[in-house]
Design an enzyme around this catalytic site. Structure first.
Site, short mmCIF file in Angstrom:
data_model
loop_
_atom_site.label_atom_id
_atom_site.label_comp_id
_atom_site.label_asym_id
_atom_site.label_seq_id
_atom_site.Cartn_x
_atom_site.Cartn_y
_atom_site.Cartn_z
N SER A 87 -2.47 -2.29 0.09
CA SER A 87 -2.15 -2.61 1.72
C SER A 87 -3.23 -2.29 2.51
CB SER A 87 -0.91 -1.90 1.82
OG SER A 87 -0.42 -2.28 3.17
N ASP A 99 1.22 -7.81 4.92
CA ASP A 99 2.90 -7.64 5.02
C ASP A 99 3.12 -6.72 6.63
OD1 ASP A 99 1.95 -5.01 4.36
OD2 ASP A 99 3.41 -5.11 2.78
N ARG A 132 2.83 13.94 7.67
CA ARG A 132 2.71 13.10 9.04
C ARG A 132 3.53 13.93 10.22
NH1 ARG A 132 0.13 8.53 7.70
NH2 ARG A 132 0.82 7.52 5.91
N THR A 146 2.65 7.76 0.52
CA THR A 146 1.61 6.99 0.14
C THR A 146 0.13 7.84 0.31
OG1 THR A 146 1.21 6.09 2.41
CG2 THR A 146 2.71 4.89 0.96
N ALA A 176 7.54 0.71 13.01
CA ALA A 176 6.71 0.55 14.30
C ALA A 176 5.49 -0.08 13.84
CB ALA A 176 6.71 1.90 14.79
P1 NG1 Z 1 4.09 6.80 4.48
O1 NG1 Z 1 2.81 7.16 4.06
O2 NG1 Z 1 5.21 7.37 3.41
O3 NG1 Z 1 4.48 7.34 5.83
C1 NG1 Z 1 3.53 4.32 5.21
C2 NG1 Z 1 4.12 3.79 6.34
C3 NG1 Z 1 5.23 3.39 6.14
C4 NG1 Z 1 5.13 2.02 4.99
C5 NG1 Z 1 4.35 2.66 3.90
C6 NG1 Z 1 3.96 1.51 3.02
C7 NG1 Z 1 4.14 5.14 8.78
C8 NG1 Z 1 4.30 6.26 9.36
N1 NG1 Z 1 4.45 5.21 7.49
O4 NG1 Z 1 4.31 5.35 4.61
O5 NG1 Z 1 6.19 2.78 7.24
O6 NG1 Z 1 4.58 0.94 5.71
O7 NG1 Z 1 2.90 3.31 4.23
O8 NG1 Z 1 3.11 0.82 3.33
O9 NG1 Z 1 3.69 3.89 9.21
ZN ZN Z 2 0.68 -3.75 3.99
#
Ligand code: NG1
Ligand code: ZN
Length: 523
Positions: free
Chosen positions: A64, A275, A500, A495, A371
């Site tokens: 991604s 995506d 965060r 991920t 968001a």
């Molecule tokens: P994590 O790393 O769990 O915060 C991030 C995005 C998710 C989602 C995933 C999958 C933020 C704060 N978090 O997840 O919304 O898109 O990646 O790609 O944007």
């Molecule tokens: Zn993506």
């Protein structure tokens, strides 16, 4: 399944041993060289999922918005949605198996516990533009084949394209890539017919990813009805590097290649596997941008749908329900606007579209967006049936049916999202200023904190409250209470190896201070 064949094949993909990968927010993700055994085992898993459901499943090799050296795997259920959540535990168990015998034991256990019939299933495979894709797709295909199932290599696709194809295929509908472009393009043409195109075209940051080539195909099909100039279109270099939807959302500044874009021009940005989608415009003379994030796209989509629903003849039974699903990252101003002005229901779920998607299915029209720009609009089967009944005599019903075709019903899709935004603006005769004027975002700040073990942070209430470490929530509460209109929360990423931090407050300085203070408490 033949155990001898499985053992032989498994021995080619041994677990590196010192790494423990877990199924995160959207599948497995890691530095690419660590992934072959995990991706191989995901091939095994999705073959078993195909056997269990008697339908085609899918697997996309992508990381991604993450850096090019990373890769990952996203798993597609027969519905076209993400892997059924109860199976994530099996994915973890398989990924964690130490050796050939351990892997075979988990496979046998899965067959038994899930009562899977023996036979041959089909798994569709796709990948993004990362150089590590080839080897990992081979690993996935080997896993599928080791189960006596059929891997179908669909090649270079956006993640949402493969989700769409799996969904269509299992519904017995046209599912080739050509049919995808056809559905999006004809849906858009029907939706904007009779509405004047804006004088200025759209400028799109394609994150140097797979979305570039695919959006070009779509734009060519729609020309001259939709003018789009694509930038950051290399498939060789620069993937997600100082560009893309994640960069825009986190950094709030112009992506590479946009330094000379006129102030106010309508711009959009995709992420590496297309995506996610955000819109933006340059603000002032520097590299500052005004961001139109997923929350604002959700509001625009809901406005479009609600305008059309209002124009339908009154329903004989109950009127269709409309709901918007957000996460705690949604800007507080968007939530307030939805409550006060749209007056439709808002649900808040944990991060990850698998959670938002499930909640959105409870409405006749469920609009869900994170968001960061990942989301879509779902229409219930009952509403679609009613629209078909009304179809020929009702302009609004025809427009809603065009939306159902154009908006990816499987998963958030930046390409279909671009068409959704463009169509909504065009039907309202709006530009970015009118869209921006709906509400003003509260200043916010996101930070990430590296910790030794992110799993020590656990949360409740859709991730808005910390459960452990036990003293942390109290410290966050004190910091929030001291900030004007403050709101803050922390959660472990699913991920990345980080915790965060999100903070919102009346001024940017107060939001920055609040985020920094909370981050210090996390350390
Ligand atoms: P994590 O790393 O769990 O915060 C991030 C995005 C998710 C989602 C995933 C999958 C933020 C704060 N978090 O997840 O919304 O898109 O990646 O790609 O944007
Ligand atoms: Zn993506």
């Amino acid at each position: 399944m033949d155990l001898g064949t499985l053992k032989e094949s498994c021995s080619q993909y041994s677990n590196p041993g010192n790494v423990k990968l877990t199924y995160g927010t959207a599948g497995f993700r890691a530095e690419a060289s660590l992934l072959p055994s995990t991706v191989y085992r995901c091939g095994l898993l999705m073959a078993m999922r195909a056997l269990k459901t008697g339908a085609v499943t899918g697997l996309v090799v992508t990381a991604s918005h993450n850096p090019v050296e990373d890769n990952g795997v996203k798993l597609v259920d027969p519905t076209g949605y993400m892997l059924e959540q109860t199976w994530e535990a099996w994915a973890n168990k398989l990924a964690a198996a130490d050796d050939v015998d351990g892997t075979c034991t988990v496979v046998q256990e899965l067959f038994q516990v899930e009562d899977i019939p023996y036979g041959s299933g089909t798994v569709m495979l796709a990948h993004d533009t990362r150089p590590s894709a080839d080897g990992l797709v081979k690993a996935a295909a080997a896993g599928v084949a080791a189960m006596g199932s059929l891997p179908i290599a669909c090649g270079l696709l956006t993640t949402p394209q493969l989700h769409w194809m799996v969904r269509q295929c299992n519904a017995g509908l046209k599912h080739k890539e050509k049919a995808y472009f056809e559905a999006l393009a004809t849906g858009f043409a029907r939706l904007v017919s009779g509405h004047t195109a804006p004088s200025e075209g759209l400028i799109v940051d394609c994150a140097n990813g797979v979305g570039a080539g695919k959006l070009q195909v779509l734009a060519d099909r729609l020309a001259p009805g939709m003018a789009a100039e694509l930038r950051n279109t290399s498939t060789e270099a620069g993937l997600n590097d100082a560009c893309g939807a994640d960069f825009l959302q986190k950094e709030r500044r112009l992506p590479a290649g946009f330094q000379h874009v006129p102030a106010g021009a309508r711009c959009a940005s995709l992420d590496g596997d297309a995506d996610r989608l955000v819109y933006f415009r340059r603000q002032g003379s520097g590299d500052e941008v005004h961001l139109f994030d997923g929350d604002r796209i959700a509001v625009l989509a809901a406005l479009l749908v609600m305008d059309l629903l209002k124009s339908l003849p009154p329903a004989e039974q109950r009127p269709p329900t409309v709901g918007i699903v957000q996460t705690a990252y949604a800007n507080g101003a968007s939530t307030e606007y939805i409550h006060e002005n749209l007056k439709c229901e808002v649900r808040v779920t944990p991060t990850g579209v698998k959670h938002l998607h499930t909640a959105a299915e409870e409405f006749d029209v469920g609009v869900y967006f994170e968001a960061n720009g990942h989301g879509t609009v779902l229409f219930s089967a009952a509403l679609v049936q009613r629209l078909h009944e009304l179809g020929a005599d009702s302009g609004p019903a025809k427009a809603l049916l065009a939306l159902v075709d154009m908006v990816n019903q499987a998963v958030g899709d930046a390409l279909s999202g671009v068409l959704l935004v463009e169509a909504a603006l065009r039907r309202k005769n709006w530009g970015l200023p009118e869209w921006a004027a709906l509400y003003t975002d509260l200043p916010s700040r996101q930070l990430k904190v590296k910790v030794a073990d992110r799993s020590v942070v656990t949360t409740s209430d859709a991730e808005t409250r910390v459960v452990t470490p036990s003293c942390l929530q109290h410290l966050i509460d004190s910091a929030v209470n001291a900030a004007p209109s403050g709101r803050a929360f922390v959660r472990p990423s699913g991920t990345e190896d980080v915790v965060r931090v999100y903070a919102e407050a009346a001024t940017q300085a107060a939001a920055d201070d609040l985020a920094r203070l909370v981050a210090r408490h996390v350390h």
